[in-house]
Every structure is written in C-alpha cells, then in structure tokens.
Design an enzyme around this catalytic site. Structure first.
Site, PDB file in Angstrom:
ATOM      1  N   ARG A  38      -2.262   1.904 -14.976  1.00 18.02           N
ATOM      2  CA  ARG A  38      -1.321   2.949 -15.405  1.00 18.02           C
ATOM      3  C   ARG A  38      -0.696   2.602 -16.747  1.00 18.02           C
ATOM      4  O   ARG A  38      -0.435   3.477 -17.573  1.00 18.02           O
ATOM      5  CB  ARG A  38      -0.240   3.138 -14.334  1.00 18.02           C
ATOM      6  N   ASP A 335      -4.922  -1.458   0.945  1.00 16.29           N
ATOM      7  CA  ASP A 335      -5.863  -2.468   0.461  1.00 16.29           C
ATOM      8  C   ASP A 335      -5.775  -3.784   1.239  1.00 16.29           C
ATOM      9  O   ASP A 335      -6.611  -4.667   1.062  1.00 16.29           O
ATOM     10  CB  ASP A 335      -5.643  -2.720  -1.041  1.00 16.29           C
ATOM     11  N   ARG A 408     -12.343  -7.265  -2.301  1.00 12.15           N
ATOM     12  CA  ARG A 408     -11.405  -7.622  -1.225  1.00 12.15           C
ATOM     13  C   ARG A 408     -12.140  -8.211  -0.013  1.00 12.15           C
ATOM     14  O   ARG A 408     -11.597  -9.035   0.712  1.00 12.15           O
ATOM     15  CB  ARG A 408     -10.542  -6.424  -0.847  1.00 12.15           C
TER      16      ARG A 408
HETATM   17  C1  S3P Z   1      -4.652   2.834  -5.908  1.00 14.69           C
HETATM   18  C2  S3P Z   1      -4.466   3.563  -4.788  1.00 14.69           C
HETATM   19  C3  S3P Z   1      -5.184   3.315  -3.532  1.00 14.69           C
HETATM   20  C4  S3P Z   1      -5.781   1.931  -3.496  1.00 14.69           C
HETATM   21  C5  S3P Z   1      -6.459   1.543  -4.765  1.00 14.69           C
HETATM   22  C6  S3P Z   1      -5.529   1.652  -5.953  1.00 14.69           C
HETATM   23  C7  S3P Z   1      -3.940   3.233  -7.125  1.00 14.69           C
HETATM   24  O1  S3P Z   1      -6.180   4.295  -3.425  1.00 14.69           O
HETATM   25  O2  S3P Z   1      -6.700   1.803  -2.429  1.00 14.69           O
HETATM   26  O3  S3P Z   1      -6.940   0.217  -4.699  1.00 14.69           O
HETATM   27  O4  S3P Z   1      -3.897   2.445  -8.085  1.00 14.69           O
HETATM   28  O5  S3P Z   1      -3.395   4.341  -7.138  1.00 14.69           O
HETATM   29  P1  S3P Z   1      -5.836   5.713  -2.742  1.00 14.69           P
HETATM   30  O6  S3P Z   1      -4.436   6.027  -3.105  1.00 14.69           O
HETATM   31  O7  S3P Z   1      -6.763   6.715  -3.288  1.00 14.69           O
HETATM   32  O8  S3P Z   1      -5.992   5.457  -1.280  1.00 14.69           O
END
Ligand code: S3P
Length: 448
Positions: A38, A335, A408
C-alpha cells in the site's frame, strides 16, 4: 545433538528442520507486506513525495516497486533513500500513470494484482495488462472486476476471471457495493477506484477485514468514514502523504511465535509488531488455546484512525487446548490459519476452522495443502468445504512437506520441523522469499 538450524535436503532448495533446541532471544518482526504494498501504491498516487521507512524488501513487495516505477513513479533507494527499507517515492499523482510496453508483472503478489487495477481503472484513455506467475494465473480477478465494472471500468480477463487482466481507463462513478466475501484486497481496490470516481462510493463487507488502506487514505487527507451503512469514500479529494512508517508484520512474526509456543523451554520477544486489531486474530486464538503472550493489542473493534499501532510481544512455551475459529474471525487471521492447523496437532481436543473457504484462493489452495502437508507429518486433520478439523495428538512425527510454491506453507513446515519428533524436510523452502527472505536465518538465530 538434534539441530534446529536447517540442513540442506536433497534438492538445492529443500531444507531440513530438526528438533533439538528451545527458542530464546529477540526478533525484530520483518516489515509488513500488506502495508508495504500500500505504501508503494499510495506513494505513487500521492501528489507530494513520500518518505517510506522500513519498506519490506521481499519478492512480492519488490514487484510492487517495479510496477510503480513502470507507471512513472520515481523510487529512490540505496544511498539516496538509505538502507533498512528507506525509500523516497516521487509519485505521478492520482491520474498520472503512464502506459507501459508489455504487461506489468505482479509475480506472486495477489495484493498487487487486486489493488493496482483500482487505481488504473479511472485513468481515462490509457490501458495496461497485468499478469503474474502460475499461482496468480489460477487466482480469480472477477471479485474486483464485478465492482469495477459497475463503476464504469473497462476490463478483460482470460475466461472472464483470470490473468492476464487488461484494464482500459475510463471515467468512473461512485457506487454502493455489498461485497459477497470479506476481503481487504477487494475492499481496497474499490476504495482506490472510489477516490478517482465521481461522487461517493460505499462498501459493505460481511465481516471486518484489515483496514490499512483506510488508515493510509485518512493519513493522506482523504475522508474515509464508517457508519451503519458501510464504509464511505468521496471521489476527487486531494491525496497527499509525506511519511509512512511500516510496522513489523504479525503474519511473518507468527511463525517464530508459533515455534516459541510449541517448543518446550522457549521464551521469545518479537519487537515492533503491528497490532492493528484487524490483524491480531491469531494472537487472540493463541490466548484462547492457553498460550502466554505478553504485550498490548489494539482493542477489538477500535475505530480505525490514521496510524498503525506497534508493540513488542513476549511469547512463552505452554500447553495448548483446542480452539474453534468461526467465520467472523477468519479475515482477522486469514494468513495465520495454516499455523492454527499446526498448533491444533499439538493441542488437546479438536481444533476446528470454519467459514474459511477463502483459503482455497490463496497462493495455493491452503485447505488442501495444509491438510496434505500436516497429514504427511503424522497429523490427524480432515479438510471440510470451508476449513479443516484437527484432532490433537500431542505432537507430530515429522517427514517431508511440499511447499507447493506457497511461502506460508514452507514456513509452516519449518516450524513443524522444530516442534516435531523426527524433523521435517521442506521441499521448496525458497518460496519463503516471497514475504520473508530472512526467515531461515532468523529462525536459526532463535534456536542458537
Ligand atoms: C491482504 C489481504 C488478505 C491476505 C493477503 C493480503 C491485503 O487477502 O490473505 O495475504 O494485503 O489486503 P484477502 O483480503 O483477499 O482475503
């Protein structure tokens, strides 16, 4: 003596993790992957240069830096930006992304694949193609395509739902969208499209998911507010950030935390962990299972501000009892669910994870790969449609675990090895570099 430092297995990237030593000492949590993605994207969107501290340099987040560079952002690292994850990003502004020759390669990064189209969709008159590795090509993009199309985006995907994914920028308008699944990636994509759209965009999700995008948008001056009707963002507000400090990643730290809980005699401090409540479900589950975890977490349900709380966590070995994880808790620990499966093998009773069908859409089908992996090590675990059921037997024998290219899974296998009776050979340990390149060395550092 049994060694907890890895030994090379048969292949170049196969590593053995043997039982033999308690974990002691301190670990600085590696930088957060979600927040680093982000930071790079919002840095590229920001009207002002953004200084980033503690950016994660791993395969996933380096793919995001490469992507924003191709779109025209200047990213200074090295001497000018400094080491240790220091960057300066000179962005192109909300509507300034330039076209590229050939597809943008997101590599293995689902977050990049799902967030970037949100920004690009509103940039009238230009188009881009996003593509990635074999895992990315198996993971659907229709979940972001549906709301983006409602906003006016023009998109094409292979078979309507897979990468390569083509985005042709067009004027967008705000929508009200009820997300069918709780996904921070989908929510973030809609919010990014929302800031370039005409009017207000409202999103609702069936359960809370990580809110880093909302916090960062607020920090950059965009009004994101939450009320009973959902999460609202208005289009056309200027966005400008100056500084982002990336906290440590609980999802990466979770492997050392789980190892410390499982290996008798262990006592570990993990420093600088991001404890945003939308990320700390795993710690709450551990505590329910009877583990001792010291440190203060952000209170559950805290109204998101514009900062990320950090804390040092202190973890000690302890006996575990089984836990049940229900759907509402799943996005807050998504995760770390493979580790819940592993812990379940050591806990007394039956550990159940429900409402986690999303696991099937991760870097691997994590219901299938976790169940296959732990069974191969002697675990009593059954897959269900949307989760798994583990019967604790007090430990794991050990054996070989195939990572299936999933970072993971590889790291779970390493932790399983330290806690097992006979050790674990992880096939494809190199996958860890997707989110945590220093993992093997840092884990070995704790086992002495
Ligand atoms: C993430 C959101 C999750 C997570 C991924 C990273 C993110 O996915 O599993 O490793 O950075 O927004 P989802 O929100 O699609 O489940």
């Amino acid at each position: 003596r049994g060694s907890a430092s890895p030994r090379r297995g048969r292949g170049m990237t196969d590593l053995r993790f043997d039982p033999g030593g308690r974990l002691r000492g301190e670990l600085i949590a590696p930088a957060d992957k979600s927040i680093s993605h982000r930071a790079a994207l919002l840095g590229a969107i920001s009207a002002e240069p953004v200084e980033v501290e503690n950016y994660l340099h791993a395969a996933d987040t380096d793919a995001t830096l490469a992507a924003v560079r191709r779109l025209g952002a200047v990213v200074e690292t090295g001497d000018r930006g400094g080491g240790n994850g220091r960057l300066v990003i000179r962005g192109v502004g909300l509507r300034g992304a330039r076209e590229c020759d050939g597809p943008i390669d997101v590599a293995n990064a689902g977050t990049l694949m799902r967030l970037l189209p949100g920004w690009l969709a509103g940039q009238d008159g230009r188009s881009w193609t996003l593509d990635g590795d074999a895992s990315i090509r198996r993971r659907p993009v229709d979940r972001i395509a549906a709301p983006l199309r409602e906003m006016g985006a023009r998109l094409d995907a292979r078979d309507g739902r897979f990468a390569p994914f083509r985005i042709t920028g067009s004027p967008l308008h705000g929508i009200t969208y009820a997300m069918p699944v709780a996904s921070a990636q989908v929510k973030s994509c809609i919010l990014l499209a929302g800031i370039a759209a005409d009017g207000e965009t409202t999103v609702t999700e069936p359960a809370a998911s990580r809110d880093h995008t909302e916090r960062m948008l607020r920090a950059g001056g965009v009004g994101v507010r939450r009320d009973e009707a959902g999460l609202h963002v208005s289009g056309g507000e200027p966005f400008s950030l100056h500084r982002i400090r990336v906290p440590g990643d609980l999802s990466s730290a979770a492997f050392a935390i789980a190892a410390a809980v499982l290996v008798p005699g262990s006592e570990v401090i993990v420093r600088n962990v991001g404890v945003n409540w939308t990320r700390t479900g795993f710690i709450r589950i551990l505590v329910r299972m009877g583990a001792t975890v010291g440190g203060e977490l952000e209170p559950a349900g805290a109204p998101g501000g514009d900062t990320e709380p950090i804390e040092d966590l202190e973890i000690r070995h302890g006996r575990l009892r089984a836990a049940v994880v229900e759907a509402a808790e799943v996005p807050l620990t998504i995760d770390e669910l493979p580790l819940v499966g592993l812990l379940g093998c050591f806990a007394e009773g039956q550990t159940i994870v429900r409402g986690a069908g999303e696991l099937r859409l991760k870097e691997s089908d994590r219901i299938a790969t976790v169940v296959e992996g732990l069974r191969g090590l002697g675990g009593e675990i059954e897959a269900t449609v949307d989760g798994f059921v583990v019967t604790g037997t007090g430990g794991l024998r050990g054996g070989r675990l195939e990572a299936h290219g999933d970072h993971r899974l590889a790291m779970m296998g390493a932790v399983a090895g330290l806690a097992s009776r006979e050790g674990v050979e992880v096939i494809g340990m190199e996958a860890a570099a997707v989110s945590y390149p220093g993992f093997v060395g840092e884990l070995a550092g704790l086992t002495g």
